[in-house]
Design a protein around this motif. Structure first.
Motif, PDB file in Angstrom:
ATOM      1  N   LEU A  49      47.977  59.676  14.482  1.00 22.85           N
ATOM      2  CA  LEU A  49      46.951  60.275  13.624  1.00 22.85           C
ATOM      3  C   LEU A  49      47.408  61.552  12.936  1.00 22.85           C
ATOM      4  CD1 LEU A  49      43.900  59.684  15.997  1.00 22.85           C
ATOM      5  CD2 LEU A  49      44.577  58.328  14.030  1.00 22.85           C
ATOM      6  N   GLY A  50      48.657  61.943  13.111  1.00 22.60           N
ATOM      7  CA  GLY A  50      49.208  63.061  12.349  1.00 22.60           C
ATOM      8  C   GLY A  50      48.666  64.419  12.735  1.00 22.60           C
ATOM      9  N   LEU A  51      48.518  64.687  14.035  1.00 22.60           N
ATOM     10  CA  LEU A  51      47.975  65.972  14.464  1.00 22.60           C
ATOM     11  C   LEU A  51      48.790  67.155  13.944  1.00 22.60           C
ATOM     12  CD1 LEU A  51      45.947  67.558  16.210  1.00 22.60           C
ATOM     13  CD2 LEU A  51      47.520  67.270  18.141  1.00 22.60           C
ATOM     14  N   GLY A  52      50.094  66.990  13.828  1.00 24.14           N
ATOM     15  CA  GLY A  52      50.935  68.097  13.370  1.00 24.14           C
ATOM     16  C   GLY A  52      51.345  68.015  11.915  1.00 24.14           C
ATOM     17  N   ASP A  53      50.652  67.185  11.102  1.00 20.66           N
ATOM     18  CA  ASP A  53      51.072  66.967   9.715  1.00 20.66           C
ATOM     19  C   ASP A  53      50.419  67.908   8.711  1.00 20.66           C
ATOM     20  OD1 ASP A  53      52.654  64.951  10.624  1.00 20.66           O
ATOM     21  OD2 ASP A  53      51.348  63.308   9.971  1.00 20.66           O
ATOM     22  N   TYR A  54      49.559  68.810   9.165  1.00 18.92           N
ATOM     23  CA  TYR A  54      48.897  69.715   8.217  1.00 18.92           C
ATOM     24  C   TYR A  54      49.918  70.663   7.580  1.00 18.92           C
ATOM     25  CZ  TYR A  54      49.101  72.698  12.392  1.00 18.92           C
ATOM     26  OH  TYR A  54      49.534  73.409  13.495  1.00 18.92           O
ATOM     27  N   GLN A  55      49.652  71.018   6.321  1.00 18.93           N
ATOM     28  CA  GLN A  55      50.561  71.894   5.564  1.00 18.93           C
ATOM     29  C   GLN A  55      49.788  72.995   4.840  1.00 18.93           C
ATOM     30  OE1 GLN A  55      52.754  69.239   2.990  1.00 18.93           O
ATOM     31  NE2 GLN A  55      54.042  68.479   4.650  1.00 18.93           N
ATOM     32  N   HIS A  56      48.679  73.406   5.410  1.00 18.57           N
ATOM     33  CA  HIS A  56      47.828  74.397   4.770  1.00 18.57           C
ATOM     34  C   HIS A  56      48.312  75.806   5.118  1.00 18.57           C
ATOM     35  CE1 HIS A  56      45.270  70.906   4.233  1.00 18.57           C
ATOM     36  NE2 HIS A  56      45.317  70.711   5.539  1.00 18.57           N
ATOM     37  N   ILE A 110      53.136  72.808  18.151  1.00 18.21           N
ATOM     38  CA  ILE A 110      53.392  72.047  16.926  1.00 18.21           C
ATOM     39  C   ILE A 110      54.332  72.870  16.052  1.00 18.21           C
ATOM     40  CG2 ILE A 110      52.381  71.108  14.825  1.00 18.21           C
ATOM     41  CD1 ILE A 110      49.917  70.417  16.391  1.00 18.21           C
ATOM     42  N   ALA A 111      55.540  72.372  15.877  1.00 15.51           N
ATOM     43  CA  ALA A 111      56.559  73.089  15.111  1.00 15.51           C
ATOM     44  C   ALA A 111      56.234  73.049  13.621  1.00 15.51           C
ATOM     45  CB  ALA A 111      57.932  72.479  15.366  1.00 15.51           C
ATOM     46  N   LYS A 112      56.490  74.168  12.940  1.00 18.12           N
ATOM     47  CA  LYS A 112      56.287  74.281  11.505  1.00 18.12           C
ATOM     48  C   LYS A 112      57.476  75.008  10.882  1.00 18.12           C
ATOM     49  CE  LYS A 112      52.502  72.151  10.980  1.00 18.12           C
ATOM     50  NZ  LYS A 112      52.472  70.953  10.135  1.00 18.12           N
ATOM     51  N   ASN A 113      57.885  74.535   9.698  1.00 14.09           N
ATOM     52  CA  ASN A 113      59.039  75.136   9.029  1.00 14.09           C
ATOM     53  C   ASN A 113      58.658  76.294   8.117  1.00 14.09           C
ATOM     54  OD1 ASN A 113      60.861  73.292  10.184  1.00 14.09           O
ATOM     55  ND2 ASN A 113      60.389  71.759   8.604  1.00 14.09           N
ATOM     56  N   SER A 114      57.467  76.238   7.526  1.00 17.39           N
ATOM     57  CA  SER A 114      57.068  77.258   6.565  1.00 17.39           C
ATOM     58  C   SER A 114      56.578  78.520   7.274  1.00 17.39           C
ATOM     59  CB  SER A 114      55.956  76.723   5.661  1.00 17.39           C
ATOM     60  OG  SER A 114      55.480  77.742   4.802  1.00 17.39           O
ATOM     61  N   GLU A 115      57.090  79.657   6.868  1.00 17.52           N
ATOM     62  CA  GLU A 115      56.650  80.928   7.427  1.00 17.52           C
ATOM     63  C   GLU A 115      55.394  81.451   6.732  1.00 17.52           C
ATOM     64  OE1 GLU A 115      59.886  83.622   7.254  1.00 17.52           O
ATOM     65  OE2 GLU A 115      61.140  82.502   8.700  1.00 17.52           O
ATOM     66  N   LYS A 116      54.931  80.741   5.689  1.00 12.65           N
ATOM     67  CA  LYS A 116      53.745  81.185   4.968  1.00 12.65           C
ATOM     68  C   LYS A 116      52.451  80.791   5.680  1.00 12.65           C
ATOM     69  CE  LYS A 116      55.970  80.972   0.412  1.00 12.65           C
ATOM     70  NZ  LYS A 116      55.903  80.378  -0.945  1.00 12.65           N
ATOM     71  N   ILE A 117      52.545  79.857   6.623  1.00  9.71           N
ATOM     72  CA  ILE A 117      51.346  79.403   7.328  1.00  9.71           C
ATOM     73  C   ILE A 117      50.907  80.477   8.310  1.00  9.71           C
ATOM     74  CG2 ILE A 117      50.375  77.620   8.810  1.00  9.71           C
ATOM     75  CD1 ILE A 117      52.432  75.674   7.709  1.00  9.71           C
ATOM     76  N   LEU A 118      49.637  80.849   8.265  1.00 11.98           N
ATOM     77  CA  LEU A 118      49.129  81.877   9.173  1.00 11.98           C
ATOM     78  C   LEU A 118      49.164  81.383  10.620  1.00 11.98           C
ATOM     79  CD1 LEU A 118      46.011  83.227   7.236  1.00 11.98           C
ATOM     80  CD2 LEU A 118      48.254  84.297   7.464  1.00 11.98           C
ATOM     81  N   GLY A 119      49.426  82.310  11.523  1.00 17.41           N
ATOM     82  CA  GLY A 119      49.428  81.995  12.949  1.00 17.41           C
ATOM     83  C   GLY A 119      50.747  81.483  13.477  1.00 17.41           C
ATOM     84  N   ILE A 170      59.291  77.393  16.552  1.00 18.04           N
ATOM     85  CA  ILE A 170      58.527  78.196  15.601  1.00 18.04           C
ATOM     86  C   ILE A 170      57.349  77.356  15.128  1.00 18.04           C
ATOM     87  CG2 ILE A 170      58.583  79.520  13.464  1.00 18.04           C
ATOM     88  CD1 ILE A 170      60.425  80.618  15.606  1.00 18.04           C
ATOM     89  N   GLY A 171      56.147  77.804  15.437  1.00 14.18           N
ATOM     90  CA  GLY A 171      54.999  77.011  15.029  1.00 14.18           C
ATOM     91  C   GLY A 171      53.712  77.501  15.648  1.00 14.18           C
ATOM     92  N   HIS A 172      52.739  76.611  15.737  1.00 12.83           N
ATOM     93  CA  HIS A 172      51.427  76.912  16.301  1.00 12.83           C
ATOM     94  C   HIS A 172      51.348  76.451  17.752  1.00 12.83           C
ATOM     95  CE1 HIS A 172      49.423  76.981  12.073  1.00 12.83           C
ATOM     96  NE2 HIS A 172      49.669  78.195  12.497  1.00 12.83           N
ATOM     97  N   HIS A 173      50.604  77.202  18.539  1.00  8.75           N
ATOM     98  CA  HIS A 173      50.342  76.844  19.931  1.00  8.75           C
ATOM     99  C   HIS A 173      48.839  76.592  20.043  1.00  8.75           C
ATOM    100  CE1 HIS A 173      51.098  77.832  24.467  1.00  8.75           C
ATOM    101  NE2 HIS A 173      50.874  76.566  24.237  1.00  8.75           N
ATOM    102  N   TRP A 174      48.476  75.326  20.309  1.00  5.25           N
ATOM    103  CA  TRP A 174      47.067  74.941  20.347  1.00  5.25           C
ATOM    104  C   TRP A 174      46.605  74.745  21.783  1.00  5.25           C
ATOM    105  CZ3 TRP A 174      43.966  75.092  16.211  1.00  5.25           C
ATOM    106  CH2 TRP A 174      44.533  75.017  14.933  1.00  5.25           C
ATOM    107  N   GLY A 175      45.422  75.278  22.091  1.00  3.40           N
ATOM    108  CA  GLY A 175      44.731  74.949  23.322  1.00  3.40           C
ATOM    109  C   GLY A 175      43.730  73.849  23.036  1.00  3.40           C
TER     110      GLY A 175
END
Length: 447
Positions: free
Chosen positions: A349-356, A106-115, A133-138
């Motif tokens: 369902l927006g699996l990759g829409d989190y912005q925390h 799941i690609a993310k633009n913000s570098e402030k997100i942990l992981g 650049i993003g999260h890798h989920w199992g």
């Protein structure tokens, strides 16, 4: 506030009530409803905007994910038990529970997100570039058979995979010595978590060819209650035939391995048989070779099935020696259902829409998406004849073309809530034809 939610959905959402406080349960109900109904991005701000009948401040919704006390994995455990209660026979596939494991970037633009880390892009989509650049989920899901041998996967457990450069997860041995978790430790953690939930059931897991190695398979077989593996072999895989018995006894230990063979070549050198298999809802006759061989440096033999479909040759293995070739092929074909589930969670369902920016709300969000996915599929399976899921005879390519379409579910839920909102006090007994036509027009435009 619950008048805007169909009674069947409310009944399905009762399973975690004992695990949540009254305020948290209300947030839970409305969060799931918003995930199913909301168009566009499923950010917390949009969830707050859509939930018109439970008006709380945006900060309250954020606290529900980030600070309120509730057990996310406890909810997923209860969801698993709820699935078994509703469909007791559907999840027993050839005598055991069947799991599927896959990963998703799941690609993310913000570098402030942990992981956030840099990963190779294996999607084959050149537009995304060489790296993501993003999260890798199992993702671990439970597979069941529905609607005349149609396999569906219900995701239950998400684990964040850390890269080799910057490990963020650790594992301790019995001496208290910590070391970074590798990829296989992460996969085993999800499988062992599920095995604890399903302690009285036999468990199998189906995975793709990347997992066909000793590091993944051997620890699962070494358990007191083994988790058997069905997977595809890589094209260059080799195995060992049984050693030939010498005519005269020789000194030294007897050989454990015989001749080395390339697995895919067995279709040419060994006698074949024809088997009938149900693949993707159709009965097909496939030419196969079946042999029990030593391979992958495992401490025991596995059952190898080399199948020829058209001009392509595929090799599958099963560590469960009780399965027939047809069952092994059918189980591996069920693996595709987890890819469909991941796609639906991302698109609808927006699996990759989190912005925390912290991991706890991120971890809770993806599991709530999995709950929404399961509730939606259950509603479409069990309540397709309900009045609020009534569909019209539209022509052409419409949301109603699939009986398990999330778009169909979303539009029907929106129509239901709008009907309650606009016509809650209307006496439809008076001027029935006029009121009905007005209602249908408004609901059609709004939804």
């Amino acid at each position: 506030m619950y008048i805007y939610i169909p009674q069947e959905i409310l009944q399905l959402l009762l399973f975690p009530k004992e695990l949540l406080s009254i305020p948290n349960y209300k947030y839970f109900i409305n969060f799931i409803w918003c995930l199913l109904v909301t168009e566009g991005k499923k950010t917390t701000r949009n969830i707050y905007r859509y939930c018109f009948f439970y008006k709380k401040h945006l900060a309250s919704w954020e606290r529900f994910l980030s600070k309120n006390q509730w057990d996310c994995m406890g909810i997923m455990k209860q969801l698993f038990y709820k699935l078994l209660e509703l469909f007791p026979d559907s999840f027993i596939v050839h005598g055991a529970l069947l799991l599927a494991y896959d990963t998703s970037l799941i690609a993310k633009n913000s570098e402030k997100i942990l992981g956030i880390q840099k990963w190779n892009n294996h999607s084959g989509n050149a537009d995304k570039g060489e790296y993501i650049i993003g999260h890798h989920w199992g993702i671990l899901g439970l597979i069941g058979s529905f609607l005349s041998k149609r396999f569906l996967c219900f995701p239950l457990i998400f684990w964040l995979i850390s890269g080799k450069s910057n490990p963020c997860q650790w594992i301790c041995d019995t001496n208290g010595i910590a070391k970074p978790m590798n990829f296989w430790n992460n996969v085993h953690a999800a499988l062992f978590q599920f095995a604890d939930w399903a302690c009285k059931y036999t468990v199998r897991v189906v995975v793709d060819a990347y997992f066909s190695n000793k590091s993944f398979i051997q620890p699962l077989l070494d358990r007191e209650n083994p988790i058997h593996v069905i997977t595809k072999l890589k094209s260059n895989a080799v195995g060992y035939l049984d050693p030939e018995k010498p005519k005269t006894k020789k000194q030294g230990r007897p050989r454990k391995k015989g001749q080395k063979v390339k697995i895919l070549n067995l279709i040419k050198t060994e006698p074949t048989q024809l088997v009938s298999v149900c693949l993707y809802g159709e009965i097909k006759t496939i030419e196969v070779v079946v042999k029990d061989l030593l391979l992958l440096d495992l401490d025991r033999k596995v059952r190898v099935v080399v199948a020829k479909i058209g001009s392509s040759v595929t090799a599958l293995i099963s560590t469960d020696m009780t399965l027939t070739p047809a069952q092994i092929i059918e189980i591996y074909s069920a693996r595709f259902s987890i890819e469909v589930a991941i796609r639906d969670m991302k698109q609808h369902l927006g699996l990759g829409d989190y912005q925390h920016q912290s991991l706890l709300p991120t971890f809770r969000f993806v599991h709530l998406v999995a709950v929404a996915y399961s509730i939606g599929k259950i509603a479409l399976l069990k309540y397709s004849n309900s009045s609020w899921l009534h569909t019209y005879d539209n022509q052409g390519d419409t949301p109603w073309t699939s009986e398990l379409s999330f778009k169909r579910l979303r539009i029907c839920l929106r129509r239901f809530s709008l009907e309650k909102l606009v016509f809650s006090k209307t006496a439809l007994d008076q001027e029935v034809e006029k009121n009905t036509s007005v209602k249908d027009a408004i609901l059609s435009i709004a939804s």
